[in-house]
Scaffold this motif. Structure first.
Motif, PDB file in Angstrom:
ATOM      1  N   TRP A  20       0.856  -1.198   0.000  1.00 29.04           N
ATOM      2  CA  TRP A  20       0.000   0.000   0.000  1.00 29.04           C
ATOM      3  C   TRP A  20       0.887   1.241   0.000  1.00 29.04           C
ATOM      4  N   LYS A  22       3.983   3.368  -2.919  1.00 23.89           N
ATOM      5  CA  LYS A  22       5.119   3.173  -3.820  1.00 23.89           C
ATOM      6  C   LYS A  22       6.291   4.067  -3.435  1.00 23.89           C
ATOM      7  N   ILE A  28       7.148   1.221 -10.238  1.00 22.13           N
ATOM      8  CA  ILE A  28       6.334   0.485  -9.250  1.00 22.13           C
ATOM      9  C   ILE A  28       7.230  -0.332  -8.318  1.00 22.13           C
ATOM     10  N   GLY A 136       3.132  -3.388 -14.800  1.00 25.04           N
ATOM     11  CA  GLY A 136       1.741  -3.165 -15.194  1.00 25.04           C
ATOM     12  C   GLY A 136       0.906  -2.812 -13.976  1.00 25.04           C
ATOM     13  N   ARG A 142       3.014 -10.884  -8.056  1.00 21.58           N
ATOM     14  CA  ARG A 142       2.826 -12.071  -7.204  1.00 21.58           C
ATOM     15  C   ARG A 142       2.020 -13.146  -7.907  1.00 21.58           C
ATOM     16  N   SER A 189      -6.852   1.983  -6.432  1.00 25.47           N
ATOM     17  CA  SER A 189      -5.778   1.669  -5.488  1.00 25.47           C
ATOM     18  C   SER A 189      -4.566   2.555  -5.763  1.00 25.47           C
ATOM     19  N   ARG A 190      -4.350   2.840  -7.051  1.00 26.61           N
ATOM     20  CA  ARG A 190      -3.169   3.663  -7.383  1.00 26.61           C
ATOM     21  C   ARG A 190      -3.256   5.041  -6.722  1.00 26.61           C
ATOM     22  N   MET A 193      -3.347   4.729  -2.588  1.00 25.26           N
ATOM     23  CA  MET A 193      -2.082   4.482  -1.871  1.00 25.26           C
ATOM     24  C   MET A 193      -1.155   5.694  -1.951  1.00 25.26           C
ATOM     25  N   MET A 240      -3.922  -1.192   7.255  1.00 21.23           N
ATOM     26  CA  MET A 240      -3.904  -0.572   5.921  1.00 21.23           C
ATOM     27  C   MET A 240      -5.103   0.366   5.756  1.00 21.23           C
ATOM     28  N   ALA A 282      -8.860  -2.740  -2.049  1.00 18.48           N
ATOM     29  CA  ALA A 282      -9.363  -1.407  -2.406  1.00 18.48           C
ATOM     30  C   ALA A 282     -10.814  -1.487  -2.871  1.00 18.48           C
TER      31      ALA A 282
HETATM   32  C1  DP6 Z   1      -4.917  -3.282  -1.621  1.00 20.51           C
HETATM   33  O1  DP6 Z   1      -1.432  -3.628  -7.472  1.00 20.51           O
HETATM   34  O2  DP6 Z   1      -3.717  -2.653  -7.853  1.00 20.51           O
HETATM   35  O3  DP6 Z   1      -4.754  -4.968  -3.293  1.00 20.51           O
HETATM   36  O4  DP6 Z   1       0.524  -1.106  -8.469  1.00 20.51           O
HETATM   37  O5  DP6 Z   1      -0.940   0.901  -8.547  1.00 20.51           O
HETATM   38  O6  DP6 Z   1      -1.490  -1.095  -9.950  1.00 20.51           O
HETATM   39  P1  DP6 Z   1      -0.869  -0.585  -8.658  1.00 20.51           P
HETATM   40  O7  DP6 Z   1      -1.759  -1.122  -7.458  1.00 20.51           O
HETATM   41  P2  DP6 Z   1      -2.394  -2.549  -7.185  1.00 20.51           P
HETATM   42  O8  DP6 Z   1      -2.626  -2.441  -5.608  1.00 20.51           O
HETATM   43  C2  DP6 Z   1      -3.033  -3.497  -4.835  1.00 20.51           C
HETATM   44  C3  DP6 Z   1      -3.300  -3.041  -3.466  1.00 20.51           C
HETATM   45  C4  DP6 Z   1      -3.979  -4.047  -2.555  1.00 20.51           C
HETATM   46  C5  DP6 Z   1      -2.968  -4.756  -1.678  1.00 20.51           C
HETATM   47  C6  DP6 Z   1      -2.130  -5.835  -2.328  1.00 20.51           C
HETATM   48  O9  DP6 Z   1      -2.599  -6.497  -3.276  1.00 20.51           O
HETATM   49  O10 DP6 Z   1      -1.012  -6.039  -1.825  1.00 20.51           O
END
Ligand code: DP6
Length: 325
Positions: A20, A22, A28, A136, A142, A189-190, A193, A240, A282
């Motif tokens: 959560w 960058k 990223i 991306g 993961r 989420s972008r 966070m 979070m 999110a």
């Molecule tokens: C809350 O991977 O969707 O799911 O890197 O900006 O594309 P960007 O964000 P993203 O964020 C995921 C945030 C989360 C927590 C997690 O999956 O670790």
């Protein structure tokens, strides 16, 4: 000229210890490591073919042509790496239950990274695929792997990628997903966070606490201590979401129903002694980590209480698969 058409399936993953924020928004690179469970039930199938007759990329999602600049920007990274200039046809199908609202950038970019790089003639290993998928969408790095997966924070493009902790889980656990709402997120989420990194007075405490969570959850996974894994998962998610409440402007992803389900999960745990723990990302959907032997009882209990809500149980899922040769 036509490249081979490559089709890849990637499953979504849910973080037990969240990403959560960058450190580097272009590449990223996250502020902290994270750890997730890949799920079998929700996945994306993506086909990519480069074609010299195309004048631009054509991206279709579930059969509908999309105008998505982010996908083309991502393909630019692949084109540069492969030293090609061709545009591509991208067909993506999200396999999620009709009301899931779990359309996930994680499975989407993991599938796209693997399909596009191979169609472009690159033969990337899984570590390099993880680095590519990360660009991306962070959480996509993961989804290259199955089971429990750690995203090692790293400090630059080359050092930030996911590693499998246990891919073939011989452990009967899973997640019950409560589909509270399928609508678009209020705050992506972008954006969410980034707002938190810039304004939450609790941010540095969060990063410190996540580093402990990671050490403790990996130890708990090794020892098969489900209770401890669940406690860390729930507490990490609440921390979070408390960042969002403490940001300026503040925001949150909860709906009244999310909070009711969270309370109901706590009650089942306390009154029936069943190990079940919630986490949210999110959006308002609640994901309940539990053991497979308890899933039916928990689902039954919650379905009775929340008759308008659909619940789907997902087991641990595999890493990416090429569906054609
Ligand atoms: C809350 O991977 O969707 O799911 O890197 O900006 O594309 P960007 O964000 P993203 O964020 C995921 C945030 C989360 C927590 C997690 O999956 O670790």
């Amino acid at each position: 000229m036509l490249s081979p058409q490559i089709t890849v399936r990637a499953h979504t993953n849910i973080a037990l210890v969240k990403y959560w924020g960058k450190e580097n928004q272009d590449l990223i690179i996250p502020m902290n490591g994270s750890l997730s469970l890949t799920l079998d039930h929700f996945y994306t199938d993506t086909s990519v073919q480069f074609d010299s007759n195309l004048k631009n990329d054509i991206f279709s999602l579930n059969g509908n042509i999309q105008n998505n600049l982010q996908v083309s920007k991502f393909l630019d990274i692949v084109r540069k790496k492969a030293n090609i200039k061709l545009f591509a046809r991208i067909d993506s199908v999200n396999h999620v239950p009709s009301t899931a609202g779990l359309a996930s950038s994680a499975s989407a970019y993991a599938a796209l990274a693997a399909a596009a790089s191979k169609a472009a003639g690159l033969n990337l290993n899984r570590q390099d695929l993880s680095k590519l998928a990360r660009k991306g969408s962070g959480s996509a790095c993961r989804s290259i792997y199955g089971g429990f997966v750690e995203w090692v924070k790293g400090y630059d493009d080359d050092s930030s990628y996911a590693v499998p902790i246990e891919e073939e889980l011989d452990w009967e656990i899973g997640m019950l997903v409560a589909m509270v709402n399928r609508n678009e997120k209020k705050v992506s989420s972008r954006a969410g966070m980034q707002g938190v990194v810039e304004t939450s007075p609790f941010y540095s405490a969060w990063v410190k606490s996540v580093n402990n969570d990671l050490i403790n959850i990996k130890d708990a996974i090794k020892k098969r201590d489900f209770k401890l894994i669940g406690e860390i998962t729930e507490s990490n998610a609440l921390r979070m979401h408390s960042l969002n409440l403490s940001a300026t402007p503040h925001f949150n992803y909860f709906e009244p129903m999310s909070l009711e389900i969270m309370q109901a999960v706590e009650k089942i745990r306390e009154e029936q002694n069943i190990l079940c723990y919630y986490t949210l990302d999110a959006g308002p959907n609640v994901k309940i980590l539990c053991q497979q032997k308890d899933a039916a009882i928990i689902k039954n209990e919650l379905s009775q209480k929340f008759s308008n809500i659909e619940f789907e149980f997902a087991k641990p899922g595999p890493g990416i698969k090429y569906l054609n040769k």
